[in-house]
Scaffold this active site. Sequence first.
Site, mmCIF file in Angstrom:
data_model
loop_
_atom_site.group_PDB
_atom_site.id
_atom_site.type_symbol
_atom_site.label_atom_id
_atom_site.label_comp_id
_atom_site.label_asym_id
_atom_site.label_seq_id
_atom_site.Cartn_x
_atom_site.Cartn_y
_atom_site.Cartn_z
ATOM 1 C CG ASN A 63 123.357 57.445 40.643
ATOM 2 O OD1 ASN A 63 124.015 58.527 39.790
ATOM 3 N ND2 ASN A 63 122.342 57.012 39.436
ATOM 4 C CD GLU A 84 119.820 66.740 41.485
ATOM 5 O OE1 GLU A 84 120.625 66.677 42.063
ATOM 6 O OE2 GLU A 84 118.798 66.690 40.914
ATOM 7 C CD GLN A 119 111.821 72.670 47.081
ATOM 8 O OE1 GLN A 119 110.947 72.142 46.478
ATOM 9 N NE2 GLN A 119 111.056 74.307 46.534
ATOM 10 C CG HIS A 168 118.087 58.953 38.460
ATOM 11 N ND1 HIS A 168 118.524 59.311 37.002
ATOM 12 C CD2 HIS A 168 116.877 59.136 38.471
ATOM 13 C CE1 HIS A 168 117.778 58.913 36.170
ATOM 14 N NE2 HIS A 168 116.384 59.130 36.530
#
Length: 208
Positions: free
Chosen positions: A108, A181, A179, A110
């Site tokens: 995942n 993800e 920057q 986040h």
Amino acid sequence: MLNIVVMVSGGGTNLQAVIDAVESGEITNTRIVGVISNNKNAYALERARKHGIKSRCISPRDFASREEFNENFISAVDEWEPDLIVLAGFLVVIPPAMTKRYQNRIINIHPSLIPAFCGTGFYGLKVHEAALERGVKVVGATVHFVDEGTDTGPIILQKAVEVEDGDTPEILQKRVMEQAEWQILPRAVDLIANGKVEVRGGKAFVSR
Ligand code: GAR
């Protein structure tokens, strides 16, 4: 070859980052076999279509009970026989039966530096609102394996991003995406596809 299924709920910019990285060769040994959305209006589905990737929409709303949804959801995923499931802005809680079956095979992204600003209720813009409200100076993003908790699984990669004067939640969200993800999610997929991530004692270890 690592077969991945990407799950989305919204705009799909993280899905796009993974698609682009597969197409450019930045991610190797990987094929996106399908995209699952719980939201039929998600722009992410259009992104999949444009790249000739199969997609499927399945929502808890279409079922009489959560149990019925969970069963159908797991079957839909199983049909694609993924080696790895990538949650890229997917806002539906993953059923415990799925985290069990796909242990250390679901990741995942986040939008915070876990364990800050994570857990139930922290998703999307809410994370950035909370960070600005608290006045932190550094934020960032985390890629982690998904276990039965919310944002509690082994951390694979993190990247920090500075908060700037005058940031709004929207501006901060965009900076964290650009920057952090869109860089660490494709990198994590590539590391897993090349056997460079190992989980021991509840922690993830990355060899480079
Ligand atoms: C991303 O910022 C992602 O980190 C976040 O939702 C956004 C989806 O954007 N995920 C969570 O908050 C999960 N708890 P996208 O659809 O453009 O990739």
